[in-house]
Design an enzyme around this catalytic site. Sequence first.
Site, PDB file in Angstrom:
ATOM      1  N   GLU A 174       4.395  -8.653  -9.536  1.00  0.00           N
ATOM      2  CA  GLU A 174       5.025  -7.764 -10.511  1.00  0.00           C
ATOM      3  C   GLU A 174       6.036  -8.513 -11.372  1.00  0.00           C
ATOM      4  O   GLU A 174       6.124  -8.285 -12.589  1.00  0.00           O
ATOM      5  CB  GLU A 174       5.688  -6.595  -9.775  1.00  0.00           C
ATOM      6  CG  GLU A 174       4.666  -5.651  -9.148  1.00  0.00           C
ATOM      7  CD  GLU A 174       5.268  -4.514  -8.362  1.00  0.00           C
ATOM      8  OE1 GLU A 174       4.556  -3.527  -8.111  1.00  0.00           O
ATOM      9  OE2 GLU A 174       6.453  -4.609  -7.986  1.00  0.00           O
ATOM     10  N   ALA A 322       8.653   0.504   1.851  1.00  0.00           N
ATOM     11  CA  ALA A 322       9.467   1.714   1.809  1.00  0.00           C
ATOM     12  C   ALA A 322       8.923   2.858   2.657  1.00  0.00           C
ATOM     13  O   ALA A 322       9.692   3.556   3.333  1.00  0.00           O
ATOM     14  CB  ALA A 322       9.622   2.171   0.352  1.00  0.00           C
ATOM     15  N   GLN A 323       7.607   3.094   2.629  1.00  0.00           N
ATOM     16  CA  GLN A 323       7.068   4.283   3.278  1.00  0.00           C
ATOM     17  C   GLN A 323       7.340   4.366   4.787  1.00  0.00           C
ATOM     18  O   GLN A 323       7.778   5.407   5.274  1.00  0.00           O
ATOM     19  CB  GLN A 323       5.569   4.409   2.993  1.00  0.00           C
ATOM     20  CG  GLN A 323       5.253   5.218   1.751  1.00  0.00           C
ATOM     21  CD  GLN A 323       5.900   6.596   1.776  1.00  0.00           C
ATOM     22  OE1 GLN A 323       5.813   7.331   2.748  1.00  0.00           O
ATOM     23  NE2 GLN A 323       6.553   6.950   0.686  1.00  0.00           N
TER      24      GLN A 323
END
Length: 432
Positions: A174, A322-323
């Site tokens: 990214e 994150a999850q």
Amino acid sequence: MNIPFTNLPRLVIIGGGFAGVALARKILKEDVQLVLLDRHNYHTFQPLLYQVSTSSLEPDSIAYPLRKIVKKAKNTFFRMAEVTSIDADAKKVHTNIGDVSFDYLVIATGARTNFFGNTTIENNAMRMKNLPQALNLRSLMLENLEQAVITTDLDKRKELLNFVLAGAGPTGVELAGGIAELKLNVLPKDYPDMDFSEMEIHLIEGAPRVLPPMSEHASEKATKFLQRLGVHIHLNTQVKNYEDNIVTTNTDLTIKTATFIWSAGVTGAPVSGINAASLIPRANRYKVNEYNQIEGYKDIFAIGDISVMETKTYPKGHPMVAQPAIQQGKHLAKNLKLHLKGKTMVPFQYFDKGSMATIGRNKAVVDIGKFKFGGFFAWFVWMFIHLWFLVGFRNRFVTFFNWTYNYINYDKAARLIVRPFKNKEENKIERV
């Protein structure tokens, strides 16, 4: 810490990341005294840190005050503190502003950059695990561009215009895509007197493909997207050193660069005081049972990246993203409510919602179960999911506005050197 005495059980949470915030939001209205500790007074939405680095967003778009979370209920307190150690026997947490006792302790300190023991790279490379580091990186890149436009030394200009990233996971991919879009759409307008064909972006990965945690389909798509943006990809290549602005690898690849970014791995950020037998040394993560209790303790828990819950599906623990952190935080809140009522806690079960990465404008890859796709629709899904999970309506609105502005105008509005980057020592701070 000036926290009043109470007859309620005191729950201390160390860390205001995804796991700590998810737990705090779900339990703050229960009959407990909640104390949240963090060295910053804000929660950071880490998946969008690269957009702060590449001038797409300002830091307040992805940060949310922790006090706004705990102020929503009585008997809740936030203290901006750096935790130094834990006294498990005395049930106390030691910090740089004093001590606090606990009945229940939750360690949610997350992860920090892993340099795999290479101190030279650690001392010289840029990293991006928090907002100050993202701002440092943004300032360094823009400062190097300002130097490049005035230098008459061609070799020095080449060094200033080379951007090298180690690690082609989601962060590296990214960030490489974000820098490439700057090169194609923004910088030629800002610096019309500079030839940006001289600017090169190198992405180095030790594995045989980019995005190793994702599917091969996602890797192939991401590789094509990056190559279209002009990113040079070096696979099966490991960075061995970065010193005197020279990147050396295990191959004959050597690159001279003033901007070297390390995104090749993470490790846990443990707190001293917990029994060493409860810590997995190489990972620096605590071993926990199915209730997130640290091995050997009943009243001390670990959630998120700092914890390793070994299951048949995840023998090395859940992914450090994150999850799992959010789900463990919410689940522990339910279990603590049950425990406080004298009921049996329920084992944690992780629900994999998939993984995704964006490479740039209209370019992203998504893996959701059997569904694997890329391109514009994947990019739209990526945007929607990230907006949804941002904390606070203002942050969602400001981020959406910035994305819309950037998309329509092919521009990135945050190209500001607000805090010049001068000291690499300040870039190393990643402790809770």
